[in-house]
Design a protein around this motif. Structure first.
Motif, PDB file in Angstrom:
ATOM      1  N   ASP A 206      32.644 -32.910  22.331  1.00  0.00           N
ATOM      2  CA  ASP A 206      31.359 -32.879  21.625  1.00  0.00           C
ATOM      3  C   ASP A 206      30.870 -34.307  21.405  1.00  0.00           C
ATOM      4  O   ASP A 206      29.673 -34.587  21.450  1.00  0.00           O
ATOM      5  N   ALA A 207      31.827 -35.186  21.165  1.00  0.00           N
ATOM      6  CA  ALA A 207      31.546 -36.622  21.054  1.00  0.00           C
ATOM      7  C   ALA A 207      32.512 -37.369  21.962  1.00  0.00           C
ATOM      8  O   ALA A 207      33.563 -36.841  22.339  1.00  0.00           O
ATOM      9  N   VAL A 208      32.138 -38.591  22.314  1.00  0.00           N
ATOM     10  CA  VAL A 208      32.979 -39.440  23.166  1.00  0.00           C
ATOM     11  C   VAL A 208      33.125 -40.793  22.480  1.00  0.00           C
ATOM     12  O   VAL A 208      32.140 -41.371  22.004  1.00  0.00           O
ATOM     13  N   ALA A 209      34.366 -41.285  22.415  1.00  0.00           N
ATOM     14  CA  ALA A 209      34.638 -42.612  21.854  1.00  0.00           C
ATOM     15  C   ALA A 209      35.139 -43.509  22.976  1.00  0.00           C
ATOM     16  O   ALA A 209      36.120 -43.188  23.648  1.00  0.00           O
ATOM     17  N   VAL A 210      34.448 -44.615  23.192  1.00  0.00           N
ATOM     18  CA  VAL A 210      34.827 -45.575  24.225  1.00  0.00           C
ATOM     19  C   VAL A 210      35.616 -46.707  23.566  1.00  0.00           C
ATOM     20  O   VAL A 210      35.135 -47.333  22.623  1.00  0.00           O
ATOM     21  N   LEU A 211      36.830 -46.952  24.067  1.00  0.00           N
ATOM     22  CA  LEU A 211      37.668 -48.020  23.534  1.00  0.00           C
ATOM     23  C   LEU A 211      37.712 -49.191  24.500  1.00  0.00           C
ATOM     24  O   LEU A 211      37.674 -49.011  25.721  1.00  0.00           O
ATOM     25  N   ARG A 212      37.820 -50.374  23.920  1.00  0.00           N
ATOM     26  CA  ARG A 212      37.951 -51.599  24.712  1.00  0.00           C
ATOM     27  C   ARG A 212      38.898 -52.544  23.994  1.00  0.00           C
ATOM     28  O   ARG A 212      38.634 -52.936  22.846  1.00  0.00           O
ATOM     29  N   ASP A 213      40.011 -52.865  24.632  1.00  0.00           N
ATOM     30  CA  ASP A 213      40.995 -53.773  24.036  1.00  0.00           C
ATOM     31  C   ASP A 213      41.399 -53.337  22.636  1.00  0.00           C
ATOM     32  O   ASP A 213      41.536 -54.154  21.716  1.00  0.00           O
ATOM     33  N   GLY A 214      41.590 -52.021  22.468  1.00  0.00           N
ATOM     34  CA  GLY A 214      42.046 -51.495  21.194  1.00  0.00           C
ATOM     35  C   GLY A 214      40.988 -51.387  20.122  1.00  0.00           C
ATOM     36  O   GLY A 214      41.287 -51.022  18.976  1.00  0.00           O
ATOM     37  N   ARG A 215      39.756 -51.676  20.462  1.00  0.00           N
ATOM     38  CA  ARG A 215      38.661 -51.601  19.497  1.00  0.00           C
ATOM     39  C   ARG A 215      37.641 -50.552  19.940  1.00  0.00           C
ATOM     40  O   ARG A 215      37.505 -50.270  21.121  1.00  0.00           O
ATOM     41  N   LEU A 216      36.924 -50.013  18.968  1.00  0.00           N
ATOM     42  CA  LEU A 216      35.926 -48.998  19.259  1.00  0.00           C
ATOM     43  C   LEU A 216      34.640 -49.665  19.738  1.00  0.00           C
ATOM     44  O   LEU A 216      33.996 -50.403  18.994  1.00  0.00           O
ATOM     45  N   ALA A 217      34.267 -49.395  20.993  1.00  0.00           N
ATOM     46  CA  ALA A 217      33.044 -49.974  21.543  1.00  0.00           C
ATOM     47  C   ALA A 217      31.827 -49.101  21.221  1.00  0.00           C
ATOM     48  O   ALA A 217      30.736 -49.623  20.973  1.00  0.00           O
ATOM     49  N   GLN A 218      31.997 -47.790  21.250  1.00  0.00           N
ATOM     50  CA  GLN A 218      30.904 -46.872  20.912  1.00  0.00           C
ATOM     51  C   GLN A 218      31.476 -45.485  20.678  1.00  0.00           C
ATOM     52  O   GLN A 218      32.425 -45.059  21.343  1.00  0.00           O
ATOM     53  N   HIS A 219      30.901 -44.780  19.718  1.00  0.00           N
ATOM     54  CA  HIS A 219      31.285 -43.390  19.410  1.00  0.00           C
ATOM     55  C   HIS A 219      29.994 -42.624  19.175  1.00  0.00           C
ATOM     56  O   HIS A 219      29.221 -42.958  18.278  1.00  0.00           O
ATOM     57  N   ALA A 220      29.740 -41.621  20.011  1.00  0.00           N
ATOM     58  CA  ALA A 220      28.472 -40.900  19.929  1.00  0.00           C
ATOM     59  C   ALA A 220      28.604 -39.548  20.603  1.00  0.00           C
ATOM     60  O   ALA A 220      29.514 -39.334  21.409  1.00  0.00           O
ATOM     61  N   PRO A 221      27.686 -38.614  20.305  1.00  0.00           N
ATOM     62  CA  PRO A 221      27.626 -37.384  21.093  1.00  0.00           C
ATOM     63  C   PRO A 221      27.490 -37.730  22.569  1.00  0.00           C
ATOM     64  O   PRO A 221      26.875 -38.748  22.923  1.00  0.00           O
ATOM     65  N   ALA A 222      28.056 -36.890  23.429  1.00  0.00           N
ATOM     66  CA  ALA A 222      28.119 -37.217  24.854  1.00  0.00           C
ATOM     67  C   ALA A 222      26.746 -37.535  25.438  1.00  0.00           C
ATOM     68  O   ALA A 222      26.577 -38.528  26.163  1.00  0.00           O
ATOM     69  N   ALA A 223      25.757 -36.713  25.134  1.00  0.00           N
ATOM     70  CA  ALA A 223      24.422 -36.933  25.699  1.00  0.00           C
ATOM     71  C   ALA A 223      23.825 -38.253  25.223  1.00  0.00           C
ATOM     72  O   ALA A 223      23.202 -38.989  25.989  1.00  0.00           O
ATOM     73  N   ALA A 224      24.014 -38.573  23.932  1.00  0.00           N
ATOM     74  CA  ALA A 224      23.480 -39.823  23.381  1.00  0.00           C
ATOM     75  C   ALA A 224      24.185 -41.031  23.985  1.00  0.00           C
ATOM     76  O   ALA A 224      23.555 -42.059  24.256  1.00  0.00           O
ATOM     77  N   LEU A 225      25.486 -40.915  24.195  1.00  0.00           N
ATOM     78  CA  LEU A 225      26.240 -42.009  24.804  1.00  0.00           C
ATOM     79  C   LEU A 225      25.713 -42.320  26.201  1.00  0.00           C
ATOM     80  O   LEU A 225      25.490 -43.484  26.555  1.00  0.00           O
ATOM     81  N   LEU A 226      25.482 -41.273  26.993  1.00  0.00           N
ATOM     82  CA  LEU A 226      25.008 -41.464  28.359  1.00  0.00           C
ATOM     83  C   LEU A 226      23.580 -41.992  28.389  1.00  0.00           C
ATOM     84  O   LEU A 226      23.210 -42.764  29.277  1.00  0.00           O
ATOM     85  N   ALA A 227      22.768 -41.583  27.421  1.00  0.00           N
ATOM     86  CA  ALA A 227      21.370 -42.015  27.394  1.00  0.00           C
ATOM     87  C   ALA A 227      21.212 -43.430  26.855  1.00  0.00           C
ATOM     88  O   ALA A 227      20.337 -44.182  27.313  1.00  0.00           O
ATOM     89  N   ARG A 228      22.087 -43.812  25.906  1.00  0.00           N
ATOM     90  CA  ARG A 228      21.906 -45.103  25.229  1.00  0.00           C
ATOM     91  C   ARG A 228      23.247 -45.811  25.032  1.00  0.00           C
ATOM     92  O   ARG A 228      23.782 -45.852  23.917  1.00  0.00           O
ATOM     93  N   PRO A 229      23.793 -46.383  26.091  1.00  0.00           N
ATOM     94  CA  PRO A 229      25.030 -47.169  25.931  1.00  0.00           C
ATOM     95  C   PRO A 229      24.812 -48.316  24.947  1.00  0.00           C
ATOM     96  O   PRO A 229      23.741 -48.925  24.919  1.00  0.00           O
TER      97      PRO A 229
END
Length: 305
Positions: A206-229
């Motif tokens: 329902d949501a996707v959390a993108v991690l980078r080097d152990g830190r949270l880069a972005q956490h958003a609903p899947a559609a919002a993540l794809l539309a607005r990185p």
């Protein structure tokens, strides 16, 4: 509900944290997919939730309870866990494997037997056919179903899935994803999924959390993540075809217009399905089984929204 508040892990002797100050909430009855490059902290984060890895700092709450103060074994028995390797006991029958947690919880034999049959059926395995078999007698996809059934057997409120379909072929993987998605929506479990596959992340989360080097880069609903990185790193990680990924999340039926000729798509088809059908057929519109049709213009309009 799963709540991570400043969760941190630093391995002894390491110069930096494997997971740093991670704050993330997965609301009750929803799923969140953790994605990111190799070494970004996805699996470490997942394993801190059931304390297979002990956090170095921060707070962890499961359904409002302080999970770091709970007995670790009791905590793990209350959380379903599905891994890529499945980890079935080879000399036990499928029924015995599925019954592992209910037996540890001290359930009566009759209740265990009934639950084993129930979860095998839920995961598409006929108990009459599979209960007495051994793991080596099953295909990879069937073993993965058993892994899901075992994780659900104790009826846990929380389910953790670590690359659950990575060891099966693409055709079986897609089918398992669809069936697990249906199952999760029906059972309303709170789910945290680790995957390296963006398709799988947006399909199951329902949501996707993108991690980078152990830190949270972005956490958003899947559609919002794809539309607005959130930034260039997230955009690059999601890839240049993220607009197509987003179309896969948009059902076609609500934007259907006038009828068109040709074989209809399923009523539950996505706009990506409709676009693929147009390209395959060389047309600019395809009909839907539920009535109406999707035009190329409608797909482009939704892609730009």
């Amino acid at each position: 509900m799963i709540e991570l508040d400043g969760l941190t892990k630093r391995w002894p002797g390491a110069a930096t944290d494997a997971v740093h100050d991670l704050t993330l909430t997965v609301p009750e009855g929803t799923s969140c997919a953790l994605i990111g490059p190799s070494g970004s902290g996805k699996t470490t984060t997942l394993r801190m939730v059931n304390r297979l890895i002990e956090p170095s700092g921060g707070a962890l709450r499961i359904d409002g309870q302080d999970a770091l103060r709970m007995d670790a074994v009791t905590l793990r028995r209350s959380i379903g866990y599905v891994i890529q390797e499945v980890g079935l006991f080879p000399h036990w029958s499928i029924a015995e494997n599925v019954a592992t947690v209910p037996r540890l919880l001290g359930w009566p034999a009759a209740r265990i037997a009934a639950r084993v049959e129930e979860v095998l059926a839920l995961t598409g395995l006929d108990p009459a056919v599979f209960a007495r078999r051994r793991p080596h007698q099953l295909s990879g996809g069937e073993r993965q179903r058993v892994g899901v059934a075992r994780a659900l057997a104790g009826d846990p409120p929380v389910l953790l899935m670590d690359e659950p379909f990575g060891a099966v072929d693409p055709v079986v993987r897609g089918r398992l994803q669809e069936e697990v998605l249906r199952l999760l929506k029906t059972l309303r479990k709170t789910v945290l999924i680790v995957t390296h596959d963006l398709d799988e992340a947006v399909r199951l989360g329902d949501a996707v959390a993108v991690l980078r080097d152990g830190r949270l880069a972005q956490h958003a609903p899947a559609a919002a993540l794809l539309a607005r990185p959130a930034d260039g790193f997230v955009a690059e990680f999601l890839g240049s075809d993220r607009a197509l990924q987003r179309l896969a999340l948009i059902p076609a039926a609500p934007v259907a217009g006038a009828a068109a000729e040709g074989a209809p798509l399923a009523a539950e088809a996505s706009l990506r399905d409709a676009l693929a059908a147009m390209l395959a057929r060389g047309t600019d519109a395809v009909p839907l089984a539920g009535g109406g049709a999707i035009s190329l213009a409608a797909v482009l309009e939704q892609a730009r929204a």
